[in-house]
Structure formats: structure tokens, C-alpha cells
Design a protein around this motif. Sequence first.
Motif, short mmCIF file in Angstrom:
data_model
loop_
_atom_site.label_atom_id
_atom_site.label_comp_id
_atom_site.label_asym_id
_atom_site.label_seq_id
_atom_site.Cartn_x
_atom_site.Cartn_y
_atom_site.Cartn_z
N GLY A 73 0.81 -1.21 0.00
CA GLY A 73 0.00 0.00 0.00
C GLY A 73 0.84 1.26 0.00
N GLN A 74 0.17 2.40 0.16
CA GLN A 74 0.82 3.70 0.19
C GLN A 74 0.30 4.51 1.37
OE1 GLN A 74 -0.28 4.75 -4.04
NE2 GLN A 74 1.84 5.45 -4.10
N VAL A 75 1.20 5.24 2.02
CA VAL A 75 0.83 6.20 3.05
C VAL A 75 1.47 7.53 2.65
CG1 VAL A 75 0.95 6.83 5.49
CG2 VAL A 75 0.70 4.43 4.84
N ILE A 76 0.67 8.40 2.06
CA ILE A 76 1.18 9.65 1.50
C ILE A 76 0.88 10.78 2.48
CG2 ILE A 76 1.07 11.26 -0.44
CD1 ILE A 76 0.15 8.85 -2.16
N PHE A 77 1.93 11.30 3.10
CA PHE A 77 1.80 12.37 4.09
C PHE A 77 2.51 13.60 3.55
CE2 PHE A 77 3.52 14.61 7.85
CZ PHE A 77 2.33 14.88 8.51
N ASN A 78 1.74 14.71 3.41
CA ASN A 78 2.30 15.93 2.80
C ASN A 78 2.95 15.64 1.45
OD1 ASN A 78 1.55 17.98 4.57
ND2 ASN A 78 3.29 17.65 5.93
N ASP A 79 2.26 14.84 0.63
CA ASP A 79 2.71 14.49 -0.73
C ASP A 79 3.96 13.61 -0.76
OD1 ASP A 79 0.61 15.99 -1.86
OD2 ASP A 79 1.80 17.83 -1.71
N ILE A 80 4.31 13.00 0.37
CA ILE A 80 5.47 12.11 0.44
C ILE A 80 4.99 10.72 0.85
CG2 ILE A 80 7.67 11.64 1.58
CD1 ILE A 80 7.91 14.64 2.12
N ASP A 81 5.34 9.70 0.07
CA ASP A 81 5.00 8.32 0.43
C ASP A 81 6.02 7.84 1.46
OD1 ASP A 81 4.28 5.70 0.66
OD2 ASP A 81 4.34 5.22 -1.47
N ILE A 82 5.60 7.79 2.73
CA ILE A 82 6.56 7.49 3.79
C ILE A 82 7.00 6.03 3.77
CG2 ILE A 82 5.58 9.33 5.22
CD1 ILE A 82 4.42 7.12 7.02
N LEU A 83 6.29 5.16 3.05
CA LEU A 83 6.70 3.76 2.99
C LEU A 83 7.93 3.57 2.11
CD1 LEU A 83 3.28 1.86 2.76
CD2 LEU A 83 4.48 2.80 4.74
N LYS A 84 8.27 4.60 1.34
CA LYS A 84 9.45 4.51 0.47
C LYS A 84 10.67 5.21 1.07
CE LYS A 84 6.77 4.28 -3.84
NZ LYS A 84 6.51 4.92 -5.15
N ALA A 87 15.47 5.12 6.63
CA ALA A 87 15.33 5.37 8.07
C ALA A 87 15.62 6.82 8.44
CB ALA A 87 16.24 4.43 8.84
N HIS A 88 16.70 7.41 7.88
CA HIS A 88 17.06 8.77 8.24
C HIS A 88 16.04 9.78 7.70
CE1 HIS A 88 18.80 8.47 4.17
NE2 HIS A 88 18.74 9.78 4.13
N GLN A 89 15.42 9.47 6.55
CA GLN A 89 14.39 10.35 6.00
C GLN A 89 13.10 10.24 6.82
OE1 GLN A 89 14.57 8.44 2.10
NE2 GLN A 89 15.30 10.37 1.20
N LEU A 90 12.78 9.02 7.24
CA LEU A 90 11.57 8.79 8.04
C LEU A 90 11.67 9.52 9.38
CD1 LEU A 90 8.87 7.28 8.34
CD2 LEU A 90 10.16 5.36 9.27
N ARG A 91 12.84 9.60 9.92
CA ARG A 91 13.04 10.26 11.20
C ARG A 91 12.62 11.73 11.13
NH1 ARG A 91 18.77 10.36 14.55
NH2 ARG A 91 18.12 11.78 16.19
N GLN A 92 12.90 12.38 10.01
CA GLN A 92 12.51 13.78 9.85
C GLN A 92 11.00 13.92 9.73
OE1 GLN A 92 14.65 16.38 10.10
NE2 GLN A 92 16.16 14.79 10.61
N VAL A 93 10.36 13.00 9.00
CA VAL A 93 8.91 13.06 8.80
C VAL A 93 8.18 12.80 10.11
CG1 VAL A 93 6.96 11.94 7.62
CG2 VAL A 93 9.07 12.41 6.37
N ARG A 94 8.73 11.94 10.95
CA ARG A 94 8.05 11.57 12.19
C ARG A 94 7.93 12.72 13.18
NH1 ARG A 94 10.22 5.46 13.20
NH2 ARG A 94 8.43 4.37 12.29
N GLN A 95 8.67 13.79 12.96
CA GLN A 95 8.46 14.97 13.80
C GLN A 95 7.05 15.50 13.64
OE1 GLN A 95 11.58 17.98 13.77
NE2 GLN A 95 12.99 16.53 12.82
N ASN A 96 6.46 15.27 12.48
CA ASN A 96 5.13 15.79 12.17
C ASN A 96 4.03 14.76 12.37
OD1 ASN A 96 5.81 18.47 11.35
ND2 ASN A 96 6.67 17.61 9.48
N MET A 97 4.38 13.54 12.83
CA MET A 97 3.40 12.48 13.04
C MET A 97 3.64 11.85 14.41
SD MET A 97 3.82 10.67 9.29
CE MET A 97 2.32 9.68 9.37
N GLN A 98 2.69 11.99 15.31
CA GLN A 98 2.86 11.48 16.67
C GLN A 98 1.65 10.65 17.07
OE1 GLN A 98 5.64 11.85 18.68
NE2 GLN A 98 6.62 12.72 16.87
#
Length: 326
Positions: A73-84, A87-98
Motif C-alpha cells: 500500500g501507500q501512506v502519503i503524508f504531505n505528498d510524500i510516500d513514507i513507505l518509500k 530510516a534517516h528520512q523517516l526520522r525527519q517526517v516523524r516529527q510531524n506524526m505522533q
Amino acid sequence: MLNKPVLLNVKDLKKYFPVKAGLFRKPTAFVRAVDGVSFQINKGETLGVVGESGCGKSTLARSVLRLYQPTAGQVIFNDIDILKLAAHQLRQVRQNMQIIFQDPFSSLNPRLTVGQIIRESLDIHSWKTKAERKVRVEELIEIVGLTKRHLKRYPHEFSGGQRQRIGIARALALRPQLVICDEPVSALDVSIQSQILNLLKKLQIDFDLTYIFIAHDLSVVKHVSDRVAVMYLGKIVETATSSQLYAEPLHPYTQALLSSIPEPNPHLKKEGILLKGDVPSPSNPPPGCRFHTRCRHCMDICTQQEPATIEIHPEHGVACHLYGNK
């Protein structure tokens, strides 16, 4: 909400857990906890997710955040597919998802003080300077209705409602855009529930938050949600605005859930809809419509063909063969 931008777009999300057996622990089956879920959330909106225990609500929440790695599947948050993301990129996105967890005690580290618990995420993400982190923690503890003197205490020194306020403060530390509330009031007394719900609504307005609110208490979901998604056995069977869903539930499962809400007037008789049988195993779901084994309107097609989601009214979709010709 229609004129607001889409913050989160989930497409055909699946999460299967392998069932291992034998000497070499090879997968022999899969528990289909989330099996093809799709939805959107606009910025500033609250989406309520309801269903029986075991229907996949919490797994859905953790899969959206990649606390569980989704199967597909896809999880598109702020036009970014976080499943792709790496780890270092996901860490930045997780600041906006709690996330705010269900159990306000086990989700807090008993070895840390309240101040350390709230500051932990700020330290991990190297948020500004140490002095600014200290000020931020002091601001947060007062925002959620506690005081600075509580920062040096440990979780076991607080009541359940106070611990949940600490969990909320921790979730807000990095100023997220999306907060997933995973049954945040189910472990609390009724009088405390209303305080926490009112706090969450106030924080949403003050900080322009977007919520996914997971619960099994339908009256609570009605109070806090703009839209509601009803889950059954890993799938969403109906979505609608809160007012539409409670005024005109379409899916037989939704109708049964709403009929179980207690009537506050003792003199008004309310006939409930009793579901026959038990919830089927998610490792071996029934063919066709997954609800057909318990549905009072079951037809031949229900046992053979999975229903597609049909929009009956604007913003009101249902996956049921009863509405196949509409």
C-alpha cells in the motif's frame, strides 16, 4: 473541510502478520489485520475509526506511522510516500506524526521523570538549544493542565488522567501536524474522559492539529469526529460525516453498532440489533463480504463476491451489496 488540503492519503494499505510453525518456524498462514484500507484526511480534520476489538484499528494506526512495516500500500503524508523513505528520512517526517497510546501507564517509562519523558523527543531530534528545550517542556506541562512542579515526579505518582495528559504533552513536543489518538480515553473514568476529550479539542484549535481518533465507544467518536470510518475484520465498510453516519447508517454492521449505544432516557425503549456468531478469524476470513456470516440481510452474492465501496450520498460511502444497484 472540503476546501482544506489533504494532509494524509492512505491507499490500499495492508498489514499481514505471519503465523509460523514447525521446527524451522516457516510461515504457514497470515493474519490479515489490515487488508486493503484506503482513506483521506484533510488538514485540521478529525477522522474517527470505530469497530469491535480485533478489527484492526490499532494495527492501522501503527502501520500509518510505520511502527509496523506495512505489507503493501501507500501512506502519503504531505505528498510524500513514507513507505518509500529510508530510516534517516523517516526520522525527519516523524516529527510531524505522533501518537497518543491507549494505556497511559505502560506507555510512559517508569525510570524517567515527567520532564525527561517530555524532553526525550526534543533531545533525539536535537530540537534547538538545551535552554529552549527546557522552556518548551515547561510550556507543554502547563498547556495540558499540569504545573512545573510535576516535572520532577515519576509516572507512578500520578492518576490515570494525569498520566494521559503527560502522554499528550509528549506527543505535542515537536509540534506535529498529525496526531493519532489510539483509544486515549478507554482506560479512564467517565468523568476524566470528558476532561481529556475537551483538552484534545482545545489543543486541535490552538495548534491546528489533525487527528485520527480510534475508539470503540461510539458516543465518544460522535462527540469528537468530523468524519467516521467503520472497520470490520481489517476492512473499512462505511465512511461518512459524523452527522450522516449517526442519522442514517447504511451498512448492517454500522446499524448494529449504533443500536448498542445506551439510551439515556430510561423510559424510552430501544430495540438493539443482535449479531449472530463470533467475529471470524483474520487468518482465515470468509469469502465474499467478510460480514456475511453475521449479517441478517445476507444474500447469495454476499458469500461469493466482495462488495466494492459505493458513494450513496456525497461523502458517504458503503461497501455492501444491498446498495449495488444504486
